[in-house]
Design a protein around this motif. Structure first.
Motif, short mmCIF file in Angstrom:
data_model
loop_
_atom_site.label_atom_id
_atom_site.label_comp_id
_atom_site.label_asym_id
_atom_site.label_seq_id
_atom_site.Cartn_x
_atom_site.Cartn_y
_atom_site.Cartn_z
N GLU A 1 -0.61 -3.40 -1.58
CA GLU A 1 -2.05 -3.45 -1.84
C GLU A 1 -2.33 -3.64 -3.33
O GLU A 1 -3.13 -4.48 -3.74
CB GLU A 1 -2.73 -2.18 -1.33
N LYS B 1 -4.13 -7.01 -4.50
CA LYS B 1 -5.51 -6.88 -4.96
C LYS B 1 -5.65 -7.37 -6.40
O LYS B 1 -6.59 -8.09 -6.73
CB LYS B 1 -5.94 -5.42 -4.85
N SER B 2 -4.70 -7.00 -7.25
CA SER B 2 -4.86 -7.45 -8.63
C SER B 2 -3.93 -8.60 -8.98
O SER B 2 -3.77 -8.93 -10.15
CB SER B 2 -4.69 -6.27 -9.59
N ASN C 1 -5.20 2.42 -6.49
CA ASN C 1 -5.68 1.23 -5.78
C ASN C 1 -7.20 1.24 -5.59
O ASN C 1 -7.82 0.19 -5.50
CB ASN C 1 -4.99 1.11 -4.42
N LYS D 1 -10.45 -6.66 -8.02
CA LYS D 1 -9.76 -7.89 -7.64
C LYS D 1 -9.57 -8.77 -8.86
O LYS D 1 -10.51 -8.94 -9.64
CB LYS D 1 -10.58 -8.64 -6.59
#
Ligand code: TPP
Ligand code: MG
Lengths: 190, 563
Positions: free
Chosen positions: B224, B228-229, B328, B333
């Motif tokens: 994740e 996400k990043s 998280n 993003k």
């Protein structure tokens, strides 16, 4: 910067604890200047005072490694907390009729005590910080030291609660209960 | 009233232990006399105590549960030492139980007396000599708790014979009372905030994921974070298997034999998010030149690892799963299009996982064939040497925690007994054991254990006739002054047959795949001796004393080494 550090630790009285601590320090190549150990007011616990030379970062590293030892309850570097430090030395020094009075004068200046007298020697007890005790020993050296024993430093930080104080805010026993979380229990083998 | 031996068995069962890898001896007789009363506790007889320790270690890595090994006093106990050190350096939860001479003999240099608690102080998290049967249950409980919690590691209990025989009341302690033991499970919120601020703003971040992710089972959390990043993930050697290698964000593993592009990514990054790893010297190269432009976020459960080899800008002490769950939530993003395309470019110029076209039998080719036949659905257990590195490079690990190898100690002889532990721990999984011809002979006796337990293990022995990894150093660093590295070898297939194990010898490429398939179709242990190119080298190679980006690559056909 390399300097003398004072680490104080609260440890459980269990066999092997001193061994583990010494072993950790040896591995990291520290020269232990002194270790003093004794019981404290709470049963089954001891307090250790370790003095050693080292630079701040290296000492902090080894402190963390010592903190990993299961029986070490708390360990703290109090070097920068302006601690009160004391050690005790017992010195058996030669003393003839002609030197005796000079020795007694030095003992008085240093507020040391003569605890045993025999025809040709004296046993003197001196208490003070490391520097004072060492100066005192130097002064007696000329008379002839027969036996010397030092306890090593013990130290307490000044002021209110210290890092090893046990009270309601920092209780000794935070009993660890080994209960698996639901998630842990459902862990697949993979 | 129960005897110490009965208490030991009952405690192990209560702790969920199912298997003990052991080897008996005089002082353990009361225990071996008790085992038959506890048939739920499976005892696996190894052929050397080192094998018991490695098997328990690998069992623990694969299951996440405590691995238990058992040895008699004196020589039995000292034979465990290598295995305990191995588990210590790779943080595997293991309980070593040793018999000890009766209490009234202790300290008198009695027959087979060794001060094993003294010997193992530097390589255990916790150890004790148990002098009173009434305290045994408490010690077992504490030992297992310590081994499995926090940063896992080996613990040892030394139990004298008379303690095993003494009858006493048995109470299983409900709680573990260790006021000095305080693994920190949750990261400091302020540090996590700092970490997310960095992650949310930097341009060239890299995640380095280590064995801690496998230990903490934080696979989903890591994924994740990366997705996400949009941070590329490089693993450490022992981190292999914590992030799927076929994932677009996966960029191999770092270090001495890591992928050139992984090492370059780290070198040019502006942020390293180090997760459950410890900046080992094999991973960092010259540490002062490691990731020179990067700030470091270091997440680990062991506070003593932080700042040990490398200073961290943001230290976070806590269990990785917990820390990443909080982290998280705070990250935004991101896109790192140009950074990722830069990495892809490096991957194109520095391929490290392509098997080159070659007539002879290459170990790399064999590893890739094993990958193709198993489709990656297997546990790979390795020994130590060149084959170990190729097993890391040429197999693609998508399955979580599917790679078992001796990293920190680099123990030759680990592979064969470890594959036993892995198979016992995960009986429904396919297990491949990849060994060198040198290391295989260090614990070859465990073939008998496999047969006795009828374990379905596929063994690949890479016979290059050399202690290959050392030969490689002699070639590249000591100008080919080979000494003490050439092996006179037995016929490995005949060795297998002597133990009652089926085996085939493979010399040619075209026989590789059929042999692999045959091994997999066979129920029970199967050995393939691959007679491989003798002087093949592992590349990339960061020579000692060099930085991560000064890696040598496979020489080009002209013979010169390409930087
Ligand atoms: C117990 C032990 N002894 C020595 C070494 C040093 N060592 C590392 S790799 C290696 C060579 C291994 O040879 P082999 O098992 O044939 O594997 P190869 O490198 O040829 O694949 C040696 C001797 C070690 N890691 N472990
Ligand atoms: Mg070899």
């Amino acid at each position: 910067m390399t300097r003398k550090h004072i680490l104080v630790a609260l440890v459980q009285d269990k066999p092997g604890v001193l061994n583990r601590i010494a072993s950790t320090l040896r591995r990291r190549n520290f020269n232990i200047e002194s270790i003093a150990v004794g019981h404290i007011e709470i049963p089954h616990l001891s307090r250790m005072t370790i003095t050693l030379e080292g630079d701040d970062a290296k000492v902090e590293q080894v402190r963390k490694q010592l903190d990993r030892v299961v029986e070490v309850i708390r360990i703290s570097d109090i070097t920068y907390e302006n601690p009160v430090e004391r050690e005790m030395a017992m010195i058996k020094v030669k003393a003839s009729a002609s030197t005796r009075s000079e020795i007694i004068q030095i003992v008085d200046i240093f507020r040391a005590n003569i605890v045993d007298v025999s025809p040709d020697s004296l046993i003197i007890v001196a208490v003070g910080n490391q520097e004072k005790v060492e100066t005192f020993i130097e002064l007696l050296r000329g008379f002839g030291i027969r036996e010397l024993s030092r306890t090593g430093t013990i130290a307490l930080p000044r002021g209110g609660a210290g890092p090893l104080t046990i009270d309601e805010s920092k209780p000794l026993r935070h009993v660890v209960e080994h209960v698996l979380t639901e998630e842990e229990e459902n862990l697949p083998n993979w | 009233m129960k005897t110490g031996a009965e208490i030991l068995c009952e405690c192990l069962l209560k702790e969920g232990v199912e298997v003990v890898f052991g080897f008996p001896g005089g002082v353990l007789l009361p225990l071996y006399d008790t085992f038959p009363k506890y048939p739920e506790l499976r005892h696996i007889l190894v052929r050397h105590e080192q094998g018991a320790a490695h098997a328990a270690d690998a069992y623990a890595r694969v299951t996440g549960k405590i691995g238990v090994c058992l040895a008699t006093s004196g020589p039995g106990a000292t034979n465990l030492v290598t295995g305990i050190a191995n588990a210590y350096l790779d943080s595997a939860p293991m309980l070593a139980i040793t018999g000890q001479v009766p209490t009234f003999f202790i300290g008198k240099d009695a027959f087979q007396e060794v001060d094993i608690t003294g010997v193992t102080i530097p390589i255990t998290k916790y150890n004790h000599l148990v002098l009173d049967a009434a305290e045994l249950a408490e010690y077992i409980r504490e030992a297992i708790y310590v081994a499995q919690s926090g940063r896992p590691g080996p613990v040892l209990l030394d139990i004298p014979r008379d303690v095993l025989q003494t009858k006493t009341d048995f109470v299983f302690p409900e709680k573990v009372d260790l006021p000095g033991y305080k693994p920190k499970l949750f990261g400091h919120p302020a540090q996590i905030k700092k970490a997310s601020d960095l992650i949310n703003t930097v341009e060239r971040p890299v995640i380095i994921a280590g064995r801690g992710v496998n230990v903490s089972r934080a696979f989903a959390e890591l994924k994740e974070l990366a997705e996400k990043s949009q941070i590329p993930v490089v693993t450490t050697f022992l981190g292999i298997g914590c992030f799927p290698e076929s994932h677009v964000l996966s960029y191999g593993w770092l270090g001495m034999h890591g992928m050139g592009y992984a090492n370059k990514a780290i070198h040019h990054s502006d942020l390293v998010v180090a997760i459950g790893m410890r900046f080992d010297d094999r991973a960092t190269g010259v540490v002062s030149a490691f990731a020179p432009q990067a700030r470091i976020i270091h997440i680990d459960i062991d506070a003593a690892e932080i700042g040990k080899n490398l200073n961290a800008d943001v230290p976070i002490v806590g269990d990785i799963k917990n820390v990443l769950q909080v982290l998280n939530k705070q990250i935004t993003k991101r896109e790192h299009v140009s950074w990722l395309s830069q990495l892809d470019e490096w991957r194109a110029i520095h391929p490290a996982t392509e098997v080159r076209d070659h007539e002879g039998l290459l170990p790399q080719y064999i590893i890739r064939q094993i990958h193709e036949v198993t489709k990656g659905d297997t546990i790979i257990v390795t020994d130590v040497g060149q084959h170990q590195m190729w097993a890391g490079q040429y197999f693609f690990y998508d399955k979580p925690n599917s790679f078992v190898s001796s990293g920190g100690l680099g123990t030759m002889g680990f592979g064969l007994p470890a594959s036993i532990g892995a198979k016992v721990g995960a009986p429904h999984e396919t297990v491949w054991c990849i060994c060198g011809d040198g290391g295989f002979q260090m614990t070859v006796q465990e073939l008998a254990t496999m047969v006795q337990e009828n374990l379905d293990i596929n063994i690949a022995v890479m016979n290059n006739g050399w202690l290959g990894m050392v030969r490689q150093w002699q070639e590249l660093i000591y100008e080919k002054r080979y000494f003490g590295t050439q092996l006179y070898n037995p016929d490995f297939v005949k060795i297998a047959e002597a133990y009652g194990i089926k085996g085939v010898k493979v010399n040619k490429k075209i026989d590789v795949r059929p042999a692999i398939e045959k091994a997999m179709a066979h129920k029970g242990p199967f050995l393939i001796e691959f007679v491989v190119e003798p002087e093949e080298n592992v590349y990339p190679f960061v020579p000692p004393g060099k930085t991560l980006v000064e890696f040598l690559e496979m020489p080009s056909p002209s013979g010169s080494l390409k930087k």
